[in-house]
Write a protein that holds these residues in place. Structure first.
Motif, PDB file in Angstrom:
ATOM      1  N   GLN A 107       0.833  -1.205   0.000  1.00  0.00           N
ATOM      2  CA  GLN A 107       0.000   0.000   0.000  1.00  0.00           C
ATOM      3  C   GLN A 107       0.869   1.258   0.000  1.00  0.00           C
ATOM      4  O   GLN A 107       0.601   2.222  -0.727  1.00  0.00           O
ATOM      5  N   ILE A 108       1.911   1.236   0.812  1.00  0.00           N
ATOM      6  CA  ILE A 108       2.775   2.408   0.914  1.00  0.00           C
ATOM      7  C   ILE A 108       3.517   2.654  -0.396  1.00  0.00           C
ATOM      8  O   ILE A 108       3.585   3.789  -0.890  1.00  0.00           O
ATOM      9  N   THR A 109       4.084   1.603  -0.968  1.00  0.00           N
ATOM     10  CA  THR A 109       4.888   1.795  -2.175  1.00  0.00           C
ATOM     11  C   THR A 109       4.031   2.104  -3.402  1.00  0.00           C
ATOM     12  O   THR A 109       4.492   2.783  -4.325  1.00  0.00           O
ATOM     13  N   GLU A 110       2.776   1.628  -3.423  1.00  0.00           N
ATOM     14  CA  GLU A 110       1.936   1.865  -4.592  1.00  0.00           C
ATOM     15  C   GLU A 110       1.138   3.148  -4.492  1.00  0.00           C
ATOM     16  O   GLU A 110       0.792   3.745  -5.529  1.00  0.00           O
ATOM     17  N   ARG A 111       0.829   3.605  -3.276  1.00  0.00           N
ATOM     18  CA  ARG A 111      -0.029   4.783  -3.131  1.00  0.00           C
ATOM     19  C   ARG A 111       0.710   5.977  -2.528  1.00  0.00           C
ATOM     20  O   ARG A 111       0.667   7.079  -3.092  1.00  0.00           O
ATOM     21  N   LEU A 112       1.382   5.766  -1.401  1.00  0.00           N
ATOM     22  CA  LEU A 112       2.030   6.907  -0.754  1.00  0.00           C
ATOM     23  C   LEU A 112       3.291   7.342  -1.472  1.00  0.00           C
ATOM     24  O   LEU A 112       3.502   8.540  -1.690  1.00  0.00           O
ATOM     25  N   SER A 113       4.151   6.398  -1.842  1.00  0.00           N
ATOM     26  CA  SER A 113       5.457   6.817  -2.357  1.00  0.00           C
ATOM     27  C   SER A 113       5.372   7.628  -3.655  1.00  0.00           C
ATOM     28  O   SER A 113       6.080   8.640  -3.779  1.00  0.00           O
ATOM     29  N   PRO A 114       4.516   7.272  -4.631  1.00  0.00           N
ATOM     30  CA  PRO A 114       4.427   8.144  -5.807  1.00  0.00           C
ATOM     31  C   PRO A 114       3.894   9.526  -5.466  1.00  0.00           C
ATOM     32  O   PRO A 114       4.354  10.538  -6.019  1.00  0.00           O
ATOM     33  N   ALA A 115       2.922   9.563  -4.548  1.00  0.00           N
ATOM     34  CA  ALA A 115       2.344  10.849  -4.150  1.00  0.00           C
ATOM     35  C   ALA A 115       3.372  11.722  -3.442  1.00  0.00           C
ATOM     36  O   ALA A 115       3.529  12.912  -3.743  1.00  0.00           O
ATOM     37  N   ALA A 116       4.080  11.133  -2.494  1.00  0.00           N
ATOM     38  CA  ALA A 116       5.091  11.887  -1.751  1.00  0.00           C
ATOM     39  C   ALA A 116       6.210  12.354  -2.672  1.00  0.00           C
ATOM     40  O   ALA A 116       6.702  13.487  -2.561  1.00  0.00           O
ATOM     41  N   ALA A 117       6.619  11.493  -3.601  1.00  0.00           N
ATOM     42  CA  ALA A 117       7.691  11.871  -4.522  1.00  0.00           C
ATOM     43  C   ALA A 117       7.283  13.054  -5.388  1.00  0.00           C
ATOM     44  O   ALA A 117       8.065  13.987  -5.596  1.00  0.00           O
ATOM     45  N   LEU A 118       6.053  13.034  -5.895  1.00  0.00           N
ATOM     46  CA  LEU A 118       5.600  14.159  -6.709  1.00  0.00           C
ATOM     47  C   LEU A 118       5.593  15.450  -5.900  1.00  0.00           C
ATOM     48  O   LEU A 118       6.138  16.478  -6.328  1.00  0.00           O
ATOM     49  N   LEU A 119       5.001  15.408  -4.717  1.00  0.00           N
ATOM     50  CA  LEU A 119       4.909  16.615  -3.894  1.00  0.00           C
ATOM     51  C   LEU A 119       6.288  17.074  -3.424  1.00  0.00           C
ATOM     52  O   LEU A 119       6.573  18.278  -3.394  1.00  0.00           O
ATOM     53  N   GLY A 120       7.147  16.124  -3.068  1.00  0.00           N
ATOM     54  CA  GLY A 120       8.492  16.476  -2.625  1.00  0.00           C
ATOM     55  C   GLY A 120       9.311  17.109  -3.734  1.00  0.00           C
ATOM     56  O   GLY A 120      10.035  18.090  -3.523  1.00  0.00           O
ATOM     57  N   ASN A 121       9.184  16.560  -4.938  1.00  0.00           N
ATOM     58  CA  ASN A 121       9.915  17.129  -6.071  1.00  0.00           C
ATOM     59  C   ASN A 121       9.402  18.520  -6.420  1.00  0.00           C
ATOM     60  O   ASN A 121      10.187  19.429  -6.710  1.00  0.00           O
ATOM     61  N   LEU A 122       8.100  18.709  -6.397  1.00  0.00           N
ATOM     62  CA  LEU A 122       7.545  20.030  -6.705  1.00  0.00           C
ATOM     63  C   LEU A 122       8.005  21.065  -5.687  1.00  0.00           C
ATOM     64  O   LEU A 122       8.295  22.215  -6.040  1.00  0.00           O
ATOM     65  N   ALA A 123       8.094  20.652  -4.431  1.00  0.00           N
ATOM     66  CA  ALA A 123       8.472  21.596  -3.380  1.00  0.00           C
ATOM     67  C   ALA A 123       9.962  21.890  -3.349  1.00  0.00           C
ATOM     68  O   ALA A 123      10.377  23.013  -3.035  1.00  0.00           O
ATOM     69  N   HIS A 124      10.797  20.900  -3.682  1.00  0.00           N
ATOM     70  CA  HIS A 124      12.224  21.047  -3.392  1.00  0.00           C
ATOM     71  C   HIS A 124      13.175  20.813  -4.566  1.00  0.00           C
ATOM     72  O   HIS A 124      14.328  21.245  -4.482  1.00  0.00           O
ATOM     73  N   SER A 125      12.750  20.115  -5.620  1.00  0.00           N
ATOM     74  CA  SER A 125      13.707  19.735  -6.660  1.00  0.00           C
ATOM     75  C   SER A 125      13.388  20.267  -8.042  1.00  0.00           C
ATOM     76  O   SER A 125      14.263  20.280  -8.913  1.00  0.00           O
ATOM     77  N   GLN A 126      12.148  20.666  -8.270  1.00  0.00           N
ATOM     78  CA  GLN A 126      11.770  21.032  -9.629  1.00  0.00           C
ATOM     79  C   GLN A 126      12.613  22.172 -10.176  1.00  0.00           C
ATOM     80  O   GLN A 126      13.014  22.151 -11.347  1.00  0.00           O
ATOM     81  N   ALA A 127      12.890  23.177  -9.350  1.00  0.00           N
ATOM     82  CA  ALA A 127      13.664  24.325  -9.843  1.00  0.00           C
ATOM     83  C   ALA A 127      15.041  23.886 -10.322  1.00  0.00           C
ATOM     84  O   ALA A 127      15.523  24.357 -11.360  1.00  0.00           O
ATOM     85  N   ALA A 128      15.677  22.981  -9.577  1.00  0.00           N
ATOM     86  CA  ALA A 128      17.006  22.506  -9.977  1.00  0.00           C
ATOM     87  C   ALA A 128      16.929  21.691 -11.266  1.00  0.00           C
ATOM     88  O   ALA A 128      17.809  21.810 -12.135  1.00  0.00           O
ATOM     89  N   ILE A 129      15.900  20.879 -11.408  1.00  0.00           N
ATOM     90  CA  ILE A 129      15.747  20.072 -12.620  1.00  0.00           C
ATOM     91  C   ILE A 129      15.437  20.971 -13.816  1.00  0.00           C
ATOM     92  O   ILE A 129      15.993  20.799 -14.909  1.00  0.00           O
ATOM     93  N   ALA A 130      14.575  21.963 -13.606  1.00  0.00           N
ATOM     94  CA  ALA A 130      14.216  22.874 -14.693  1.00  0.00           C
ATOM     95  C   ALA A 130      15.404  23.708 -15.153  1.00  0.00           C
ATOM     96  O   ALA A 130      15.451  24.143 -16.311  1.00  0.00           O
TER      97      ALA A 130
END
Length: 262
Positions: A107-130
């Motif tokens: 449940q965690i790997t299929e539901r939480l981890s993709p959600a957390a990764a998206l939100l975490g990347n938007l908050a902290h990594s997207q600017a560096a990737i862009a």
């Protein structure tokens, strides 16, 4: 352990799960930090079959190389380390309890981890990737075998984020926190009763959500207290001590594929 090395990112998400499991196991496996946002995972030395890195859906997760074979997926790696150590207590002995733990982890790997990764990347990594120049970005993504993972890199680089997907991810983080709250309601200290891989994988994806969506945890005191208990476990403290950044729980890289099935 001879002829083995664990390549990992900052101790957050999947890398934190495996680093903590390794610390708990007591195994002597060299750890090599890599820069996930530089694409280092896709050019590991001695790995000629790059498909081996992309068979899983975890995204930029850790890679354990044993005698030249690449092994991925954090829950499976945590199980491997526990069993290689002769059973260090991260998995229940009882068959039903073991099944329950694995169902929780799924449940965690299929539901939480993709959600957390998206939100975490938007908050902290997207600017560096862009900010990666177009030619460099093309070279980086050209090394990624998985079409799905490459698409997630591209979406972050281009800022092509679906608002409905963000809302769904926020809902899934909230649901995961409530599942923890419900599980802990009987007074148990840890999710399966005894400390296990379920605690490691859930903490590794949920703890980084606290600075992004503190309101999720403000109304869930049992979950907040559980997060605090896991944070001071020696294996988690040991894993976090390997960080190269001051706030490793804010370090994210493109993660698991978003579950298409809700």
């Amino acid at each position: 352990m001879a002829q083995a090395v664990l390549y990992h990112g900052e101790p957050n998400g999947a890398s934190l799960t495996v680093l903590a499991a390794l610390a708990e196991s007591g195994l002597d496996i060299p750890c090599q930090p890599i820069d996930l946002l530089a694409g280092a995972r896709h050019g590991l030395p001695g790995i000629s079959d790059s498909i081996a890195l992309d068979l899983g859906i975890e995204g930029e997760g850790p890679v354990l190389v044993v005698r030249g074979e690449a092994m991925t997926e954090s829950v499976f790696l945590a199980q491997y380390l526990d069993e290689l150590a002769g059973g260090c207590g991260l998995q229940p002995d009882d068959a039903y309890a073991h099944w329950e733990m694995l169902m929780w982890c799924r449940q965690i790997t299929e539901r939480l981890s993709p959600a957390a990764a998206l939100l975490g990347n938007l908050a902290h990594s997207q600017a560096a990737i862009a900010a990666i120049p177009a030619d460099d970005f093309a070279a980086l993504t050209g090394t990624i075998v998985s079409d799905d993972l490459r698409a997630r890199w591209q979406a972050l680089h281009d800022g092509a984020i679906d608002a409905a997907q963000v809302a769904d991810s926020e809902a899934k983080v909230d649901q995961a926190a409530q599942r923890c709250e419900d599980k802990l309601a009987d007074g148990r200290e840890f999710l399966m009763g005894d400390f296990s891989i379920a605690d490691l994988v859930t903490y590794s994806w949920l703890a980084g959500m606290a600075p992004i969506h503190p309101e999720v945890f403000a109304a869930r005191p049992l979950t907040s207290a559980w997060l605090a208990r896991v944070a001071v476990r020696p294996c988690v403290v040991s894993a976090l001590a390997l960080a190269n950044h001051a706030e490793p729980l804010r370090s994210w890289a493109p993660g698991p594929e978003i579950n298409r099935w809700g």
